[in-house]
Design an enzyme around this catalytic site. Structure first.
Site, short mmCIF file in Angstrom:
data_model
loop_
_atom_site.label_atom_id
_atom_site.label_comp_id
_atom_site.label_asym_id
_atom_site.label_seq_id
_atom_site.Cartn_x
_atom_site.Cartn_y
_atom_site.Cartn_z
N SER A 97 0.80 -1.23 0.00
CA SER A 97 0.00 0.00 0.00
C SER A 97 0.83 1.28 0.00
CB SER A 97 -0.88 0.03 1.25
OG SER A 97 -0.08 0.10 2.42
N GLY A 98 2.14 1.14 0.18
CA GLY A 98 2.97 2.30 0.47
C GLY A 98 3.16 2.50 1.95
N GLY A 99 2.47 1.71 2.75
CA GLY A 99 2.56 1.85 4.20
C GLY A 99 3.94 1.55 4.75
N PHE A 100 4.66 0.59 4.14
CA PHE A 100 5.99 0.28 4.66
C PHE A 100 6.93 1.47 4.50
CE2 PHE A 100 10.32 -1.47 4.44
CZ PHE A 100 10.36 -2.06 5.69
N ASP A 150 -1.40 1.67 5.92
CA ASP A 150 -1.19 1.53 7.35
C ASP A 150 0.10 2.22 7.75
OD1 ASP A 150 0.49 -0.32 5.98
OD2 ASP A 150 0.78 -1.45 7.83
N GLN A 193 -1.19 -4.62 12.89
CA GLN A 193 -0.01 -4.04 13.49
C GLN A 193 -0.11 -4.16 15.02
OE1 GLN A 193 2.67 -3.20 11.96
NE2 GLN A 193 2.09 -2.73 9.85
N GLY A 220 4.80 -5.25 10.49
CA GLY A 220 5.60 -4.79 11.62
C GLY A 220 6.48 -5.85 12.24
N ASP A 270 6.68 -12.97 1.74
CA ASP A 270 7.45 -12.30 0.69
C ASP A 270 8.72 -11.75 1.30
OD1 ASP A 270 7.51 -8.98 0.56
OD2 ASP A 270 6.01 -9.79 1.93
N HIS A 339 19.25 -18.72 -8.65
CA HIS A 339 19.44 -19.86 -7.75
C HIS A 339 18.73 -19.62 -6.41
CE1 HIS A 339 21.18 -22.90 -5.15
NE2 HIS A 339 21.47 -21.92 -4.32
#
Length: 381
Positions: A97-100, A150, A193, A220, A270, A339
């Site tokens: 979302s861009g929240g990070f 967030d 969070q 988080g 991820d 790899h």
């Protein structure tokens, strides 16, 4: 009511741990979980082609809303037919979302109730991202799964700060739900969070579950806390998430944390680790971390990992890949990245098989022993 864009089908819970084997159904295919999702920040997994990713076993990949908003702009991607068409990826796509970036660009942002003021991380220009704008951008990008806007508070923030933060994030989640224009095409996940505070984590999970998102992310974590602290959070959070919804642990992808997260009921992971360390000449192998650019491999004519069947290991030696890296040839970095990506995807396939066989704890013991996690002062990435 129309069917959600993304649904989760629980196939089996492992006998001894409760780890979940399932299928994630998306508009662009159905994929077995638990899964590792390679990260393609700017609509590409660095150095790898879509065909190579599919051959390695990837199902869903990620892209970054903040960075694609800045370049080329969501309007360009939308005019191209969305991310799938733009980057020639026929399978599942998830966007954050861009929240990070609220966390990672903390020196250049200011949080207010309406949203977040940023300074462009490259040219310093003023930016303003709101929950509504984040959803609008993600609607235009066209991913199968999109994330609520967030704040990711640091793990060591005060209880008072984190309490205010999660309450604001819940309000942002409600605003995002109202702004979402394509619920029949894109599944909007809520993000739980709460830093390291059990009461706040549980409160936030309860608040978001009441909003009935089609999936839930746990944010988080892997932001500086210990592995033990992360696992403790997962122990009490995953049981709160409805069993019929996918559970996504954001930004986590070391081999040990993939196993430990699955044991605690996580379905999706991820991480940029595979390609990031690959570009630095570091490789994951069944026998642990291998820095292929080191001098001791200059005349080593064995594969990166003799037990790996990826393209790099089938066709090239440690000596050759080291030579490529030391001469700044891009092919060497591509081979190491390919790899590592294959290694993690294959690791997840082994985890899924262990769940089928009710042998996940046995697999964990075998993998940890061979990889070297059980040794004193074991190196992480």
């Amino acid at each position: 009511m129309s069917k959600p864009a993304v649904t989760y089908e629980l196939i089996k819970e492992e006998k001894y741990t409760g780890a979940r084997l399932g299928i994630l159904h998306t508009p662009h295919g159905s994929y077995e979980t638990p899964m590792y999702m390679p990260v393609g920040t700017l609509a590409t997994v660095k150095g790898l082609s879509p065909e190579e990713l599919i051959d390695a076993g990837a199902g869903v990949i990620l892209s970054n809303t903040y960075h694609l908003w800045l370049t080329p702009g969501e309007d360009i991607v939308e005019r191209a037919g969305g991310l799938h068409s733009f980057m020639n990826w026929p399978q599942g796509v998830l966007t954050d979302s861009g929240g990070f970036q609220v966390f990672s660009l903390s020196a250049n942002r200011k949080i207010v109730e309406e949203g977040v003021h940023f300074r462009h991380h490259l040219n310093g220009s003023k930016l303003f991202l709101t929950p509504e704008r984040s959803i609008e951008i993600q609607n235009a990008l066209g991913a199968d799964m999109i994330m609520s806007f967030d704040e990711c508070p640091p793990f060591d923030q005060t209880h008072d700060y984190v309490e205010k933060s999660i309450n604001r994030t819940t309000r942002w989640a409600e605003r995002g739900l109202k702004a979402h224009q394509k619920p029949d095409q894109q599944a909007l996940f809520g993000i739980i969070q709460g830093a390291g505070y059990k009461d706040l984590r549980l409160q936030h999970a309860k608040d978001l579950v009441s909003l009935d998102f089609p999936g839930y992310s746990i944010g988080g974590l892997s932001v500086g806390e210990t592995k033990e602290e992360m696992n403790e959070v997962l122990d009490y959070i995953t049981p709160v998430i409805p069993k019929n919804k996918p559970r996504y642990l954001m930004g986590v992808g070391t081999p040990d944390s993939l196993i430990d997260g699955v044991i605690r009921g996580i379905d999706m992971f991820d991480c940029v680790l595979a390609t990031r360390i690959g570009r630095n000449g570091t490789c994951m192998t069944h026998d642990g971390r291998l820095v292929v650019k080191n001098a001791k491999y200059k005349d080593d004519f064995t594969p990166i990992d003799p037990d790996c069947d990826c393209y790099a290991c089938r066709h090239y030696t440690r000596a050759y890949i080291r030579h490529l890296i030391h001469t700044n040839e891009m092919f060497g970095l591509r081979l190491a990245s390919l790899h590592n990506t294959h290694f993690l995807l294959n690791h997840m396939a082994n985890i899924r098989q262990a769940i089928r066989d009710d042998q996940l704890l046995d697999y964990r013991e075998y993998f940890f022993e061979r990889y070297g996690y059980n040794k004193p002062n074991a190196k992480d990435f």
